[in-house]
Enzyme design. Structure first.
Site, PDB file in Angstrom:
ATOM      1  N   CYS A 109       0.976  -1.330  -0.009  1.00 24.42           N
ATOM      2  CA  CYS A 109       0.119  -0.098   0.015  1.00 24.42           C
ATOM      3  C   CYS A 109       0.781   1.026  -0.043  1.00 24.42           C
ATOM      4  O   CYS A 109       2.002   1.327   0.665  1.00 24.42           O
ATOM      5  CB  CYS A 109      -1.061  -0.111   1.030  1.00 24.42           C
ATOM      6  SG  CYS A 109      -1.975   1.502   1.344  1.00 24.42           S
TER       7      CYS A 109
ATOM      8  N   HIS B 238      -9.451  -3.353  -2.663  1.00 24.09           N
ATOM      9  CA  HIS B 238      -8.374  -2.419  -1.978  1.00 24.09           C
ATOM     10  C   HIS B 238      -8.783  -1.127  -1.853  1.00 24.09           C
ATOM     11  O   HIS B 238      -8.686  -0.455  -0.634  1.00 24.09           O
ATOM     12  CB  HIS B 238      -7.085  -2.737  -2.423  1.00 24.09           C
ATOM     13  CG  HIS B 238      -5.720  -2.019  -1.805  1.00 24.09           C
ATOM     14  ND1 HIS B 238      -4.881  -2.668  -1.317  1.00 24.09           N
ATOM     15  CD2 HIS B 238      -5.681  -0.999  -1.663  1.00 24.09           C
ATOM     16  CE1 HIS B 238      -3.991  -1.907  -0.716  1.00 24.09           C
ATOM     17  NE2 HIS B 238      -4.382  -0.977  -0.901  1.00 24.09           N
ATOM     18  N   GLU B 239      -9.119  -0.521  -2.953  1.00 22.92           N
ATOM     19  CA  GLU B 239      -9.563   0.975  -2.991  1.00 22.92           C
ATOM     20  C   GLU B 239     -10.836   1.154  -2.087  1.00 22.92           C
ATOM     21  O   GLU B 239     -10.795   2.166  -1.386  1.00 22.92           O
ATOM     22  CB  GLU B 239      -9.658   1.538  -4.146  1.00 22.92           C
ATOM     23  CG  GLU B 239      -8.398   1.005  -5.111  1.00 22.92           C
ATOM     24  CD  GLU B 239      -7.094   1.260  -4.470  1.00 22.92           C
ATOM     25  OE1 GLU B 239      -6.220   0.699  -4.806  1.00 22.92           O
ATOM     26  OE2 GLU B 239      -6.961   2.262  -3.440  1.00 22.92           O
TER      27      GLU B 239
ATOM     28  N   HIS C  55     -10.225   1.261   1.465  1.00 20.10           N
ATOM     29  CA  HIS C  55      -9.610   2.667   2.057  1.00 20.10           C
ATOM     30  C   HIS C  55     -11.010   3.589   2.349  1.00 20.10           C
ATOM     31  O   HIS C  55     -10.768   4.164   3.277  1.00 20.10           O
ATOM     32  CB  HIS C  55      -8.732   3.098   1.083  1.00 20.10           C
ATOM     33  CG  HIS C  55      -7.325   2.616   1.140  1.00 20.10           C
ATOM     34  ND1 HIS C  55      -6.523   2.643   2.201  1.00 20.10           N
ATOM     35  CD2 HIS C  55      -6.452   2.174   0.094  1.00 20.10           C
ATOM     36  CE1 HIS C  55      -5.442   2.256   2.091  1.00 20.10           C
ATOM     37  NE2 HIS C  55      -5.325   2.022   0.597  1.00 20.10           N
TER      38      HIS C  55
HETATM   39  C1  LIG Z   1      -0.109  -5.134  -7.676  1.00 22.56           C
HETATM   40  C2  LIG Z   1       0.519  -3.944  -7.827  1.00 22.56           C
HETATM   41  N1  LIG Z   1       0.627  -3.079  -6.733  1.00 22.56           N
HETATM   42  C3  LIG Z   1       1.343  -1.955  -7.136  1.00 22.56           C
HETATM   43  N2  LIG Z   1       1.638  -1.039  -6.258  1.00 22.56           N
HETATM   44  N3  LIG Z   1       0.714  -0.950  -5.116  1.00 22.56           N
HETATM   45  C4  LIG Z   1      -0.568  -0.332  -5.466  1.00 22.56           C
HETATM   46  O1  LIG Z   1      -0.951  -0.119  -6.594  1.00 22.56           O
HETATM   47  C5  LIG Z   1      -1.736  -0.260  -4.316  1.00 22.56           C
HETATM   48  C6  LIG Z   1      -2.734  -1.018  -4.517  1.00 22.56           C
HETATM   49  C7  LIG Z   1      -2.588  -2.376  -4.962  1.00 22.56           C
HETATM   50  C8  LIG Z   1      -2.045  -3.372  -3.925  1.00 22.56           C
HETATM   51  C9  LIG Z   1      -2.762  -4.806  -4.339  1.00 22.56           C
HETATM   52  C10 LIG Z   1      -4.184  -4.406  -4.976  1.00 22.56           C
HETATM   53  C11 LIG Z   1      -4.198  -2.799  -5.168  1.00 22.56           C
HETATM   54  C12 LIG Z   1      -1.570   1.026  -4.317  1.00 22.56           C
HETATM   55  N4  LIG Z   1      -2.741   1.319  -2.965  1.00 22.56           N
HETATM   56  O2  LIG Z   1      -2.072   1.609  -1.725  1.00 22.56           O
HETATM   57  C13 LIG Z   1      -3.753   2.011  -3.026  1.00 22.56           C
HETATM   58  O3  LIG Z   1      -4.789   2.046  -2.347  1.00 22.56           O
HETATM   59  C14 LIG Z   1       2.090  -1.789  -8.345  1.00 22.56           C
HETATM   60  F1  LIG Z   1       2.641  -0.772  -8.611  1.00 22.56           F
HETATM   61  C15 LIG Z   1       1.892  -2.669  -9.350  1.00 22.56           C
HETATM   62  N5  LIG Z   1       2.321  -2.712 -10.686  1.00 22.56           N
HETATM   63  C16 LIG Z   1       2.160  -3.468 -11.789  1.00 22.56           C
HETATM   64  C17 LIG Z   1       1.987  -2.745 -12.867  1.00 22.56           C
HETATM   65  N6  LIG Z   1       2.948  -1.938 -13.041  1.00 22.56           N
HETATM   66  C18 LIG Z   1       2.984  -1.093 -14.483  1.00 22.56           C
HETATM   67  C19 LIG Z   1       4.297  -0.301 -14.864  1.00 22.56           C
HETATM   68  O4  LIG Z   1       4.401   0.483 -13.622  1.00 22.56           O
HETATM   69  C20 LIG Z   1       4.523  -0.090 -12.515  1.00 22.56           C
HETATM   70  C21 LIG Z   1       3.359  -0.931 -12.082  1.00 22.56           C
HETATM   71  C22 LIG Z   1       3.471  -1.719 -10.781  1.00 22.56           C
HETATM   72  N7  LIG Z   1       1.097  -3.792  -9.267  1.00 22.56           N
HETATM   73 NI    NI Z   2      -3.350   1.221  -0.476  1.00 24.11          NI
END
Ligand SMILES: Cc1nc(NNC(=O)[C@H](CC2CCCC2)CN(O)CO)c(F)c(N2CCN3CCOC[C@@H]3C2)n1
Ligand code: NI
Length: 207
Positions: A134, A177-178, A181
């Site tokens: 997160c 997840h969102e 929040h």
């Molecule tokens: C799985 C993943 N989680 C990343 N981070 N965490 C988040 O998004 C949190 C939200 C996610 C955590 C699990 C479910 C939702 C943010 N949260 O706190 C919001 O409430 C990533 F960054 C990521 N990716 C894959 C795709 N990639 C494309 C190219 O750029 C980098 C990117 C990295 N995949």
């Molecule tokens: Ni989060």
């Protein structure tokens, strides 16, 4: 409100705008936004989606010092509004010579969701392989985050249209997840701390 720069059109959201564990709004229930949407609420949604685009762009993420993100909720910006943004890219394919082939659709999901809520869900649970992280949590919290495998979500889009969508696999995980929040719930609230990697009752492990 204290988040003044969030409503200036030119400001780009960065990690300094994202509140961390201990900040009150991460444990509070956000309010529904009212319709017709104010320009402020439209701008907020657009900037949240823009943040996700920047976070997934090698140049902009480096320039703004962003952690990668596929989702964001307004509670993480210190705002008690039910606004979430989701940007889930389709993974590129590769040909026999290992050249990257751009997917037909760049994104599996790209949406700003107002007042999103889960109106029904599967009995079956699911968790993302490797656990979750997160942007508001500056530490690893290992374990399966047990969620619904499939959900029906109702929300209003930025054009004020009521939408009802059914989600499964990773999009279902991300939207839960969102939405969590916006209800003051953190991902680790769903980890069984006695046996974090326990797989029980037919729980699906999602890649
Ligand atoms: C799985 C993943 N989680 C990343 N981070 N965490 C988040 O998004 C949190 C939200 C996610 C955590 C699990 C479910 C939702 C943010 N949260 O706190 C919001 O409430 C990533 F960054 C990521 N990716 C894959 C795709 N990639 C494309 C190219 O750029 C980098 C990117 C990295 N995949
Ligand atoms: Ni989060």
């Amino acid at each position: 409100e204290i988040q003044q720069n969030l409503i200036t059109a030119s400001h780009m959201i960065d990690m300094d705008d994202i509140v961390r564990e201990g900040f009150s709004t991460l444990r509070e229930v956000a309010s529904d936004v009212t319709f017709p949407l104010s320009d402020e609420d439209i701008l907020l949604g657009e900037k949240m989606l823009q943040f996700l685009h920047h976070s997934q762009d090698p140049v902009m993420s480096e320039k703004l010092g962003l952690r990668g993100g596929v989702g964001l909720a307004a509670n993480q910006l210190g705002l008690l509004k039910k606004v979430i943004a989701v940007l889930i890219p389709n993974e590129p394919e590769f040909d026999e010579e290992d050249n990257e082939i751009a997917p037909k659709e760049a994104y599996k999901m790209r949406e700003i969701m107002y007042n999103a809520k889960v109106i029904s869900h599967s009995v079956q649970d699911a968790a993302v392989e490797g656990g979750e992280g997160c942007l508001s949590v500056d530490r690893e919290v290992p374990g399966y985050v047990v969620r619904h495998a499939r959900v029906t979500v109702e929300y209003i889009n930025k054009d004020g249209e009521k939408k009802k969508i059914r989600l499964k696999d990773f999009p279902a995980i991300c939207v839960q997840h969102e939405i969590d929040h916006t209800n003051g719930i953190m991902f680790y609230d769903h980890i069984n701390m006695n046996d974090p990697w326990e797989i029980k009752d037919g729980m699906l492990v999602v890649k």
